[in-house]
Scaffold this motif. Structure first.
Motif, PDB file in Angstrom:
ATOM      1  N   ALA A  57       0.851  -1.199   0.000  1.00  0.00           N
ATOM      2  CA  ALA A  57       0.000   0.000   0.000  1.00  0.00           C
ATOM      3  C   ALA A  57       0.882   1.243   0.000  1.00  0.00           C
ATOM      4  O   ALA A  57       1.995   1.228   0.536  1.00  0.00           O
ATOM      5  N   THR A  58       0.380   2.309  -0.593  1.00  0.00           N
ATOM      6  CA  THR A  58       1.148   3.559  -0.627  1.00  0.00           C
ATOM      7  C   THR A  58       0.250   4.725  -0.198  1.00  0.00           C
ATOM      8  O   THR A  58      -0.983   4.592  -0.151  1.00  0.00           O
ATOM      9  N   GLY A  59       0.887   5.860   0.070  1.00  0.00           N
ATOM     10  CA  GLY A  59       0.185   7.117   0.313  1.00  0.00           C
ATOM     11  C   GLY A  59      -0.869   7.025   1.408  1.00  0.00           C
ATOM     12  O   GLY A  59      -0.648   6.415   2.469  1.00  0.00           O
ATOM     13  N   ALA A  60      -2.020   7.615   1.131  1.00  0.00           N
ATOM     14  CA  ALA A  60      -3.073   7.707   2.146  1.00  0.00           C
ATOM     15  C   ALA A  60      -3.595   6.322   2.537  1.00  0.00           C
ATOM     16  O   ALA A  60      -4.004   6.098   3.685  1.00  0.00           O
ATOM     17  N   VAL A  61      -3.564   5.385   1.588  1.00  0.00           N
ATOM     18  CA  VAL A  61      -4.032   4.031   1.924  1.00  0.00           C
ATOM     19  C   VAL A  61      -3.083   3.402   2.936  1.00  0.00           C
ATOM     20  O   VAL A  61      -3.514   2.826   3.952  1.00  0.00           O
ATOM     21  N   HIS A  62      -1.784   3.559   2.706  1.00  0.00           N
ATOM     22  CA  HIS A  62      -0.821   3.012   3.672  1.00  0.00           C
ATOM     23  C   HIS A  62      -1.011   3.660   5.035  1.00  0.00           C
ATOM     24  O   HIS A  62      -0.928   2.992   6.080  1.00  0.00           O
ATOM     25  N   GLU A  63      -1.277   4.945   5.042  1.00  0.00           N
ATOM     26  CA  GLU A  63      -1.477   5.635   6.328  1.00  0.00           C
ATOM     27  C   GLU A  63      -2.646   5.044   7.107  1.00  0.00           C
ATOM     28  O   GLU A  63      -2.602   4.922   8.327  1.00  0.00           O
ATOM     29  N   ARG A  64      -3.682   4.673   6.399  1.00  0.00           N
ATOM     30  CA  ARG A  64      -4.837   4.086   7.105  1.00  0.00           C
ATOM     31  C   ARG A  64      -4.465   2.741   7.739  1.00  0.00           C
ATOM     32  O   ARG A  64      -4.888   2.427   8.847  1.00  0.00           O
ATOM     33  N   TRP A  65      -3.648   1.969   7.021  1.00  0.00           N
ATOM     34  CA  TRP A  65      -3.200   0.690   7.582  1.00  0.00           C
ATOM     35  C   TRP A  65      -2.289   0.929   8.794  1.00  0.00           C
ATOM     36  O   TRP A  65      -2.425   0.264   9.821  1.00  0.00           O
ATOM     37  N   ALA A  66      -1.370   1.873   8.659  1.00  0.00           N
ATOM     38  CA  ALA A  66      -0.441   2.152   9.760  1.00  0.00           C
ATOM     39  C   ALA A  66      -1.200   2.649  10.986  1.00  0.00           C
ATOM     40  O   ALA A  66      -0.887   2.287  12.128  1.00  0.00           O
ATOM     41  N   HIS A  67      -2.217   3.457  10.746  1.00  0.00           N
ATOM     42  CA  HIS A  67      -3.004   3.987  11.860  1.00  0.00           C
ATOM     43  C   HIS A  67      -3.731   2.850  12.593  1.00  0.00           C
ATOM     44  O   HIS A  67      -3.719   2.767  13.824  1.00  0.00           O
ATOM     45  N   ARG A  68      -4.348   1.962  11.821  1.00  0.00           N
ATOM     46  CA  ARG A  68      -5.075   0.830  12.434  1.00  0.00           C
ATOM     47  C   ARG A  68      -4.106  -0.032  13.251  1.00  0.00           C
ATOM     48  O   ARG A  68      -4.404  -0.458  14.361  1.00  0.00           O
ATOM     49  N   ALA A  69      -2.901  -0.275  12.661  1.00  0.00           N
ATOM     50  CA  ALA A  69      -1.909  -1.117  13.337  1.00  0.00           C
ATOM     51  C   ALA A  69      -1.445  -0.466  14.645  1.00  0.00           C
ATOM     52  O   ALA A  69      -1.232  -1.145  15.655  1.00  0.00           O
TER      53      ALA A  69
END
Ligand SMILES: C[S@@+](CC[C@H](N)C(=O)[O-])C[C@H]1O[C@@H](n2cnc3c(N)ncnc32)[C@H](O)[C@@H]1O
Length: 368
Positions: free
Chosen positions: A168-180
């Motif tokens: 995942a990149t950009g804003a999508v990656h950020e959503r994953w990182a936030h959930r984690a």
């Protein structure tokens, strides 16, 4: 029950059932061996005067039990070698949808189980998510968790053209990182509540290296390629493929360490990171292929590994109106194609999972 609820307890992040995971989890078995030394040290550090009349062990994310046998046996033998005679309860925990039948058969009936020759030992289980509190406060003298906390409480977002959070990149990656991040803090908060004074927690985690790679990208990219081919041919719907992100996230060192470096968090939740270490797991299947040259055996083992760990969470994305027979045919076709892709080129599919070993103590224990 804890007031926190999460969708994980109703979701399909469990391993492939009917004992399939136990038979195909040699990589995870090898990972568990990395934790044995820390388990020995951690058990010696528990203050037996402060844990109560029963020594309670929790195994967070046990799946079908086989890979928990040696870690728990190691903990028990160190405990008993110290002369501790108090009764022991071992609670294996996992999602409600776990294959509990295989777990109990494995733990209670395997000749190599930790129960063999152990008096005053009681085996139990909890089907509560790790993202909830599952034991009363201050009960657990020793907690253990292997290859589990990369499973998130829910899929935070679809990933265009990909099934793997690392891609995942950009804003999508950020959503994953936030959930984690939220999930890691939640996990630690609940474990802190459950740990007895001087309680210890050993974890063998699946994470990412400094470049954010989990070590499984060659395998997962091939899986993704197979799925995209099936979409092109019309066997898999574009809508189904679009939903197929596997709800795991691979944290880097900074992300694993963050709560312990957060003064506000550790003031309220007195947990101390006593040991942190990164390792990479060798690929047992590639090693065997190097010895035998048997590409077909490699492909069957590697595809079996993938299916055992990820098939339920990947194929939950199939449309609900597909019949059972249709789903089974599609999954079978996927498995055949994946085996074909792996057999064509075993060596470039080597998986070197990144492991983070952590030893966490409750209370004001000094670091080692
Ligand atoms: C890769 S398996 C590891 C099993 C075993 N510890 C081992 O080392 O082989 C990950 C386990 O985590 C469980 N799991 C995933 N999400 C979970 C959650 N939210 N709560 C409890 N268990 C969870 C899965 O069902 C699965 O059994």
């Amino acid at each position: 029950m804890n007031d926190a609820t999460d969708s994980a307890s109703l979701s399909p992040e469990h391993m492939l059932g009917h004992g399939f995971y136990n038979k195909h989890a040699q990589a995870q078995a090898a990972a568990n061996r990395f934790g044995l030394n820390l388990i020995e040290q951690a058990i010696r550090r528990v203050d037996l005067a402060r844990v109560g009349d029963v020594f309670r062990i929790a195994d967070y994310g046990a799946a079908q039990g086989r890979n928990s046998l040696l870690p728990i046996k190691t903990a028990l033998s160190v405990l008993r070698a110290q002369g501790a005679t108090l009764p022991v309860v071992v609670a294996h925990t996992d999602l409600p949808t776990n294959d509990w039948t295989t777990l109990f058969q494995t733990v209670l009936s395997s000749p190599e189980s930790y129960v063999v020759g152990q008096p005053d030992l009681f085996v139990s289980a909890s089907g509560t998510s790790i993202y909830q509190q599952m034991f009363p406060p201050e009960q657990i003298a020793f907690g253990y968790s292997a290859i589990t906390t990369h499973w998130l409480s829910r899929k935070p977002a679809d990933i265009p053209g990909q099934i793997w959070s690392v891609r995942a990149t950009g804003a999508v990656h950020e959503r994953w990182a936030h959930r984690a991040r939220e999930d890691w803090y939640t996990f630690l908060r609940h474990r802190c509540a459950e740990l007895a004074p001087s309680g210890q927690l050993v974890m063998v985690n699946s994470g990412a290296d400094a470049n954010g790679q989990s070590g499984a990208e060659p395998l997962i990219d091939s899986v993704n390629g197979v799925l995209q081919d099936m979409v092109s041919e019309g066997a898999l719907g574009e809508d189904e493929y679009a939903r197929m992100a596997i709800p795991t996230y691979y944290r880097v060192a900074r992300e694993w360490r963050e709560p312990f470096d957060d003064p506000e968090f550790v003031r309220v939740h007195p947990l101390q990171l006593l040991h942190y270490e990164e390792s990479a797991l060798g690929d047992v299947f590639v090693d065997r292929y190097d010895q035998t040259g048997d590409a077909r055996a490699f492909a069957q083992s590697d595809a079996g590994f993938f299916r055992a760990a990820f098939e339920p969470s990947l194929f939950v994305a199939l449309r609900a109106d597909r019949s059972d027979a249709d789903r089974a045919r599609l999954i079978d076709a996927f498995a055949q194609r994946l085996e074909g892709a792996l057999a064509r080129d075993p060596t470039s599919h080597g998986t070197r999972w990144v492991l983070q070993l952590m030893w966490i103590a409750k209370g004001g224990t000094r670091g080692v």
